[in-house]
Design a protein around this motif. Structure first.
Motif, PDB file in Angstrom:
ATOM      1  N   GLY A  12       0.808  -1.213   0.000  1.00  0.00           N
ATOM      2  CA  GLY A  12       0.000   0.000   0.000  1.00  0.00           C
ATOM      3  C   GLY A  12       0.840   1.260   0.000  1.00  0.00           C
ATOM      4  O   GLY A  12       1.912   1.336  -0.608  1.00  0.00           O
ATOM      5  N   GLU A  13       0.365   2.262   0.708  1.00  0.00           N
ATOM      6  CA  GLU A  13       1.053   3.552   0.794  1.00  0.00           C
ATOM      7  C   GLU A  13       2.385   3.393   1.524  1.00  0.00           C
ATOM      8  O   GLU A  13       2.420   2.991   2.688  1.00  0.00           O
ATOM      9  CB  GLU A  13       0.159   4.559   1.530  1.00  0.00           C
ATOM     10  N   PRO A  14       3.504   3.724   0.876  1.00  0.00           N
ATOM     11  CA  PRO A  14       4.808   3.542   1.524  1.00  0.00           C
ATOM     12  C   PRO A  14       4.975   4.345   2.810  1.00  0.00           C
ATOM     13  O   PRO A  14       5.700   3.909   3.719  1.00  0.00           O
ATOM     14  CB  PRO A  14       5.803   4.025   0.453  1.00  0.00           C
ATOM     15  N   ALA A  15       4.314   5.503   2.898  1.00  0.00           N
ATOM     16  CA  ALA A  15       4.446   6.344   4.091  1.00  0.00           C
ATOM     17  C   ALA A  15       3.435   5.977   5.163  1.00  0.00           C
ATOM     18  O   ALA A  15       3.416   6.599   6.227  1.00  0.00           O
ATOM     19  CB  ALA A  15       4.279   7.819   3.709  1.00  0.00           C
ATOM     20  N   GLY A  16       2.601   4.981   4.894  1.00  0.00           N
ATOM     21  CA  GLY A  16       1.578   4.582   5.847  1.00  0.00           C
ATOM     22  C   GLY A  16       1.992   3.398   6.694  1.00  0.00           C
ATOM     23  O   GLY A  16       3.167   3.007   6.758  1.00  0.00           O
ATOM     24  N   ILE A  17       1.001   2.787   7.306  1.00  0.00           N
ATOM     25  CA  ILE A  17       1.251   1.694   8.241  1.00  0.00           C
ATOM     26  C   ILE A  17       1.484   0.368   7.545  1.00  0.00           C
ATOM     27  O   ILE A  17       1.999  -0.583   8.145  1.00  0.00           O
ATOM     28  CB  ILE A  17       0.039   1.586   9.201  1.00  0.00           C
ATOM     29  N   ALA A 114      -3.615 -15.685  -4.627  1.00  0.00           N
ATOM     30  CA  ALA A 114      -4.533 -14.658  -4.140  1.00  0.00           C
ATOM     31  C   ALA A 114      -3.740 -13.390  -3.877  1.00  0.00           C
ATOM     32  O   ALA A 114      -2.505 -13.407  -3.828  1.00  0.00           O
ATOM     33  CB  ALA A 114      -5.250 -15.110  -2.866  1.00  0.00           C
ATOM     34  N   ILE A 115      -4.486 -12.293  -3.698  1.00  0.00           N
ATOM     35  CA  ILE A 115      -3.891 -10.996  -3.348  1.00  0.00           C
ATOM     36  C   ILE A 115      -4.427 -10.565  -1.990  1.00  0.00           C
ATOM     37  O   ILE A 115      -5.631 -10.661  -1.727  1.00  0.00           O
ATOM     38  CB  ILE A 115      -4.254  -9.902  -4.374  1.00  0.00           C
ATOM     39  N   VAL A 116      -3.529 -10.075  -1.145  1.00  0.00           N
ATOM     40  CA  VAL A 116      -3.917  -9.436   0.116  1.00  0.00           C
ATOM     41  C   VAL A 116      -3.333  -8.031   0.089  1.00  0.00           C
ATOM     42  O   VAL A 116      -2.124  -7.864  -0.119  1.00  0.00           O
ATOM     43  CB  VAL A 116      -3.378 -10.215   1.329  1.00  0.00           C
ATOM     44  N   THR A 117      -4.177  -7.027   0.285  1.00  0.00           N
ATOM     45  CA  THR A 117      -3.713  -5.648   0.143  1.00  0.00           C
ATOM     46  C   THR A 117      -3.716  -4.893   1.465  1.00  0.00           C
ATOM     47  O   THR A 117      -4.670  -4.970   2.240  1.00  0.00           O
ATOM     48  CB  THR A 117      -4.578  -4.871  -0.872  1.00  0.00           C
ATOM     49  N   ALA A 118      -2.630  -4.173   1.710  1.00  0.00           N
ATOM     50  CA  ALA A 118      -2.558  -3.218   2.804  1.00  0.00           C
ATOM     51  C   ALA A 118      -3.129  -1.882   2.320  1.00  0.00           C
ATOM     52  O   ALA A 118      -3.291  -1.673   1.115  1.00  0.00           O
ATOM     53  CB  ALA A 118      -1.108  -3.066   3.263  1.00  0.00           C
TER      54      ALA A 118
END
Length: 334
Positions: A12-17, A114-118
């Protein structure tokens, strides 16, 4: 020994969690071949922030039959700019989209199970001049699929007829075509992905008391009821329209396998209030399995190493359950 499912995990967002949650997921003993689709150096820095030692292995596309806790395979997608936790940078928009494209294409090509997304930051991608509505819309366009959002906990599955619309725009969006499209997808996916031979779907009314015979609104009489009758004639087991204020009480839940709500805040507060850290976002209708956390980027926690990975672990567990069910079905077992 059976090989472990290859799950593509996007950070996901590199600057996020997300990167830190991914590191914590890798530290669990879950029986999966996790492939992190992101920048390997981002993961190294995230591991340092979490105070964890993680073995990062370049993904060679091969299968494994066991994964030591703390081992994580990486499909390297370079950042556009070094991350600053808590401060998203539009320079990384293309990086984020490239990770999603790799995960989706890899699933459709059989490289991932499968895909798991942050979580990602939609505003940062839009600030880069790229029109972007979210994961669900991206995967739907990539796979050329008609999709429906489902949020599920171990106790409850909720799908939505409309998603992120202003409340004033919802009544006009509740049409026979919309309800028919959504319910057909939900019915098909409850059979295919969840193994329910005769899915039972509770359909909520739009108005208080499901319109109370037209005294509190006519959408039920004019649109919802006729559509349900048509779909029942096709063989669907549909309850409703039910008043939303009583549909979720415990005595009702044994009657259905999933709920179709008319709008976002009609059902999700119930789900999140009782199972926030165990709720998983799924995209129904895709030609592959996609699960996700049900929370945002938590920019205020990013970089602290204190993020709770419970929702990402729940998303990974659900992906594994769906993959296992698909494997069993493909091998001819009931």
């Amino acid at each position: 020994m059976q090989t472990l499912p290859r799950l593509a995990i996007t950070a996901g967002e590199p600057a996020g969690i997300g990167p830190e949650l991914l590191i914590r997921l890798a530290a669990t003993p879950l029986a999966a071949n996790f492939v992190a689709v992101t920048d390997r150096n981002l993961l190294r820095r995230a591991a340092e922030r979490c105070g964890l030692t993680v073995e990062l292995v370049d993904d060679d596309g091969g299968d494994i039959s066991q994964r030591p806790p703390g081992q994580l395979r990486v499909h390297h997608v370079p950042l556009g700019a070094p991350e600053q936790p808590g401060t998203p940078d539009p320079a990384n928009a293309q990086h984020v989209l490239a990770t999603l494209a790799e995960a989706a294409d890899g699933c459709m090509q059989g490289r991932y199970a499968a895909i798991v997304t942050a979580p990602l930051q939609k505003s940062s991608i839009n600030e880069a001049g790229i029109r972007f509505s979210g994961h669900t819309e991206f995967f739907a366009e990539r796979a050329r699929a008609d999709v429906v959002m489902m949020l599920a906990s171990p106790e409850l599955r909720v799908t939505l007829a409309t998603t992120h619309l202003p409340l004033a725009a919802v009544p006009a969006a509740i049409t026979a075509d919309t309800l028919t499209r959504v319910l057909r997808i939900v019915h098909r996916e409850l059979k295919a992905k969840f193994g329910l031979p005769e899915p039972r779907v509770a359909v909520l009314g739009l108005n208080p008391h499901a319109g109370e015979g037209g005294h509190l609104g006519r959408e039920e009489l004019d649109t919802i009821i006729p559509t349900l009758e048509t779909l029942r004639a096709e063989g669907m087991h549909l309850l409703g329209p039910l008043p939303a204020d009583t549909a979720f009480v415990p005595s009702q839940r044994d009657r259905y396998d999933a709920v179709l709500a008319m709008y976002h805040d009609q059902a999700l507060p119930v789900l999140k209030s009782e199972a926030f850290d165990r709720t998983v976002n799924l995209t129904l209708g895709l030609p592959f399995i996609r699960t996700s956390v049900d929370h945002g980027t938590a920019l205020d926690l990013a970089g602290t190493g204190r993020g709770d990975p419970a929702s990402l672990i729940a998303a990974a567990n659900m992906a594994l359950e769906l993959v296992a069910r698909r494997r069993t079905h493909s091998q001819g077992h009931p």
